[in-house]
Design a protein around this motif. Structure first.
Motif, PDB file in Angstrom:
ATOM      1  N   SER A 417       0.638  -1.326   0.004  1.00 34.87           N
ATOM      2  CA  SER A 417       0.318  -0.225   0.089  1.00 34.87           C
ATOM      3  C   SER A 417       0.689   1.061   0.198  1.00 34.87           C
ATOM      4  CB  SER A 417      -0.761   0.005   1.465  1.00 34.87           C
ATOM      5  OG  SER A 417      -1.733   1.099   1.350  1.00 34.87           O
ATOM      6  N   TRP A 418       1.907   0.969   0.772  1.00 32.77           N
ATOM      7  CA  TRP A 418       3.252   2.827   1.240  1.00 32.77           C
ATOM      8  C   TRP A 418       3.909   3.160  -0.708  1.00 32.77           C
ATOM      9  CZ3 TRP A 418       7.886   0.829   0.430  1.00 32.77           C
ATOM     10  CH2 TRP A 418       7.813  -0.262   0.712  1.00 32.77           C
ATOM     11  N   SER A 419       3.373   1.570  -1.205  1.00 27.00           N
ATOM     12  CA  SER A 419       4.694   1.860  -1.823  1.00 27.00           C
ATOM     13  C   SER A 419       3.620   2.591  -3.208  1.00 27.00           C
ATOM     14  CB  SER A 419       4.730   0.545  -3.003  1.00 27.00           C
ATOM     15  OG  SER A 419       6.139  -0.275  -2.050  1.00 27.00           O
ATOM     16  N   VAL A 420       2.437   3.161  -3.139  1.00 28.31           N
ATOM     17  CA  VAL A 420       1.692   3.258  -4.588  1.00 28.31           C
ATOM     18  C   VAL A 420       0.702   4.652  -4.005  1.00 28.31           C
ATOM     19  CG1 VAL A 420       1.591   1.897  -6.396  1.00 28.31           C
ATOM     20  CG2 VAL A 420       0.425   1.747  -4.318  1.00 28.31           C
ATOM     21  N   PRO A 421       1.573   5.557  -3.180  1.00 28.39           N
ATOM     22  CA  PRO A 421       0.423   6.105  -2.338  1.00 28.39           C
ATOM     23  C   PRO A 421      -0.725   7.439  -3.486  1.00 28.39           C
ATOM     24  CG  PRO A 421       2.597   7.033  -2.356  1.00 28.39           C
ATOM     25  CD  PRO A 421       2.383   5.592  -2.995  1.00 28.39           C
ATOM     26  N   LEU A 422      -1.858   7.991  -3.134  1.00 34.03           N
ATOM     27  CA  LEU A 422      -2.416   8.685  -4.337  1.00 34.03           C
ATOM     28  C   LEU A 422      -1.589   9.735  -4.888  1.00 34.03           C
ATOM     29  CD1 LEU A 422      -4.928   8.821  -5.767  1.00 34.03           C
ATOM     30  CD2 LEU A 422      -6.143   9.822  -3.755  1.00 34.03           C
ATOM     31  N   GLU A 423      -0.640  10.058  -3.906  1.00 36.22           N
ATOM     32  CA  GLU A 423      -0.672  11.969  -4.390  1.00 36.22           C
ATOM     33  C   GLU A 423       0.711  11.230  -5.010  1.00 36.22           C
ATOM     34  OE1 GLU A 423       1.938  10.712  -0.482  1.00 36.22           O
ATOM     35  OE2 GLU A 423      -0.145  10.500  -1.181  1.00 36.22           O
ATOM     36  N   SER A 424       1.036  10.227  -5.781  1.00 37.13           N
ATOM     37  CA  SER A 424       1.876  10.329  -6.195  1.00 37.13           C
ATOM     38  C   SER A 424       2.091  11.132  -7.374  1.00 37.13           C
ATOM     39  CB  SER A 424       2.563   8.533  -6.408  1.00 37.13           C
ATOM     40  OG  SER A 424       3.711   8.259  -7.846  1.00 37.13           O
ATOM     41  N   ALA A 425       3.931  11.617  -7.267  1.00 35.93           N
ATOM     42  CA  ALA A 425       3.936  12.447  -9.043  1.00 35.93           C
ATOM     43  C   ALA A 425       4.078  11.325 -10.089  1.00 35.93           C
ATOM     44  CB  ALA A 425       4.472  13.546  -8.659  1.00 35.93           C
TER      45      ALA A 425
END
Length: 615
Positions: A417-425
């Motif tokens: 889960s922490w590898s694909v944060p929604l706020e990822s640019a």
């Protein structure tokens, strides 16, 4: 005089097409360099089928080095552009900084997830823009159904079997359609003990699904979804998200452990750093895709505001149809600027749209002819096979096997889960728990030996946590919050390893766990301008009409920035950090990183503030 240097930034639909066209046209007379974070072109329209277990992940990826002869591939993320010096600064996959010089530049950096100021969304939702996100969603959905089957409590079972998708554009519609088929197949072979069935909700504030399409196609898609059992709710969105569920704008609370954010996209923040005029976050170009006042710079795809010559005063939408064709036009005009051929303005005739609704069902209007049922399914799959630049036989073989064999519903555990944060640019890259120290990689001009860029160029040496040499001593400079501990407190699972006393460093926001790197918003003055914007930006209650990553002959690698999706309740922090209280078992427990890395990179403070007009 040496060969002209052509630099293409980004290998999405526009960048890949530009590189392929220039490779064929140049015949070795130009030095073509392609800068991209990954070594593949991602065919986004088929990504929902990866999440649903129809296609294997490699089927939707096309090797850049294998399909682009005479093109030099440089792996890295562009951090800043110095148009006066004609250089692009980037960070490589191992944290080293580098600089690339150019005579002609093609900006095709695409788009990223758009996040609205709705409380809890940044912490509890996941986007759907890259391959890591699709792999995570596949594992997560599989895990929730398996946990629901083992749950002794009926309410917990129902919550785990409820999946909420926000945004009824192309991506949201296809994710809901494919996801419902996938979970139904799971429980068909292994029924839930409580006699429940998987429940999928598709939400949008628009009055109908697929509001971008012809009303007849929209009705067809809505009917197919409802027949399949998807709970389609129009005029409604999410007001707040929590670990236990979501609160809808009509006041209803829906218990769930899954929130998929398909509201829309926004142009890559990198274009802000160039200091040129923008239109809703997109770089303004002329009909020849050139940046006014910068004849050596071209832009195309989602990052460019291209005038629509058939609709004066308007710009072409952010779709793959346009990006794919703009890439070719940009390549032709780059060659013309170097004396090969004549420039041409960008014009496009709409070929229609196709939407895959799972199985043999689809909605399509090729050349304006509305189709549904098996005919639409055949046209849709035929179009995708024709549009893909590779892997056609493998994709067709997977479709055939899926038609005759049951899907393999297993968790691979490759993406957490922490590898694909929604706020990822950079949704195309999964985050890692820690990273190597940055080294400086220099590019030299042809044969002169002159070094372009000194040690740590573009790095923010003043960032808290950085040592005197510009490194971080092995500690990521992003703000780390131990999400795993909160998951354990919620009863998700026992600690994966003994607790360690690891100090949390407060620093400039960046890529979670990737070690030192420059802000994606650009280097130098570009970073300062972006910081000023962030200080001034105040979120407003957003409302954006659903749409998301699109498809060729549908919507493209990114939809038009949404116009009415997910109206927010109280405006929270503009880009809140990744869920400070989100156990991965709510969407599954999040394991800690390997010993020696410290806390798992959980929430990070958001830095890519939505562009004007995104709310």
């Amino acid at each position: 005089m040496g060969r002209p240097r052509i630099l293409i930034v980004g290998a999405g639909f526009a960048g890949y097409r530009a590189a392929r066209t220039l490779s064929r046209m140049s015949r070795g007379k130009a030095e073509i360099t392609l800068l991209n974070p990954t070594d593949y072109f991602l065919y986004l329209p088929l990504l929902p089928q990866v999440a649903a277990g129809v296609l294997e992940p490699r089927r939707v990826t096309v090797s850049l080095s294998g399909t682009l002869p005479r093109v030099r591939l440089v792996l890295g993320e562009a951090d800043g552009i110095d148009m006066d010096a004609r250089t692009v600064h980037y960070t490589g996959p191992e944290g080293r900084a580098g600089t690339l010089a150019y005579d002609r530049l093609v900006l095709a950096v695409g788009s990223v997830n758009k996040l609205l100021p709705i409380p809890g969304v940044a912490e509890h939702a996941h986007g759907f823009r890259g391959l890591p996100e699709a792999l995570y969603l596949r594992d997560h959905v599989t895990r929730q159904v398996e946990l629901a089957a083992a749950a002794g409590d009926r309410e917990e079972c129902a919550a785990r079997c409820t999946f909420v998708v926000v945004g009824a554009g192309y991506t949201g519609t296809e994710v809901a359609a494919q996801g419902k088929t996938y979970t139904d197949a799971q429980v068909r072979r292994h029924p839930l003990r409580q006699g429940l069935r998987p429940r999928w909700l598709l939400l949008d504030t628009a009055p109908r699904v697929l509001p971008e399409l012809d009303e007849r196609l929209s009705r067809t898609a809505g009917r197919v979804l409802r027949e399949r059992g998807v709970d389609v709710r129009t005029g409604i969105s999410v007001r707040e998200a929590t670990h236990e569920g979501v609160v809808l704008t009509d006041g209803e609370f829906v218990p769930t452990r899954t929130l998929v954010w398909c509201v829309g996209v926004r142009p890559d923040p990198l274009v802000e750093s160039v200091g040129e005029p923008l239109e809703r976050g997109r770089l303004v170009v002329d009909p020849f895709l050139q940046v006014p006042g910068r004849p050596e710079v071209f832009a195309c795809g989602d990052a460019a505001a291209v005038p629509d010559l058939d609709r004066p005063g308007r710009f072409t939408p952010m779709t793959a149809q346009h990006a794919w064709r703009q890439g070719r036009t940009a390549a032709v005009n780059v060659a013309a600027s170097l004396g090969a051929g004549t420039p041409r303005p960008y014009r496009h005739r709409d070929l229609g749209f196709v939407v895959d609704l799972g199985g043999a069902r689809a909605a399509a209007n090729p050349l304006g002819v509305p189709l549904s049922g098996l005919a639409a399914g055949a046209v849709t799959r035929g179009y995708h096979l024709a549009a893909m630049p590779g892997n056609r036989v493998r994709v067709a073989a997977d479709w055939l096997l899926n038609a005759v064999l049951p899907r393999q519903a297993v968790q691979l555990g490759l993406v957490r889960s922490w590898s694909v944060p929604l706020e990822s640019a950079t949704p195309e890259l999964a985050r890692v728990p820690g990273g190597p120290l940055r080294e400086t990689e220099s590019e030299y001009s042809g044969g002169s030996g002159e070094r372009r860029g000194g040690p740590g160029e573009g790095a923010d040496a003043s960032a808290p946590g950085a040592d005197e040499s510009g490194g971080t001593g092995g500690v990521p400079i992003t703000e780390i919050i131990d999400n795993t501990e909160k998951a354990q407190l919620a009863g998700a699972e026992p600690p994966p390893h003994p607790a360690r006393n690891v100090p949390r460093e407060q620093s400039t926001p960046g890529r979670p766990g990737a070690g030192p790197r420059r802000n994606r918003r650009g280097g130098g003055a570009g970073r300062n301008r972006s910081a000023a914007r962030q200080a001034k930006a105040q979120p407003g209650p957003g409302a954006a009409r659903g749409g998301s990553r699109g498809q060729p002959a549908r919507s493209g690698p990114g939809d038009e920035p949404a116009e009415g999706q997910a109206p927010g309740g109280p405006a929270g922090e503009r880009r809140a950090g990744r869920g400070s209280a989100t156990p991965d078992s709510g969407r599954g427990p999040s394991p800690g990183p390997p010993p020696g890395h410290g806390a798992a990179p959980g929430p990070v403070r958001r830095t890519d503030i939505p562009m004007e007009g995104d709310s």
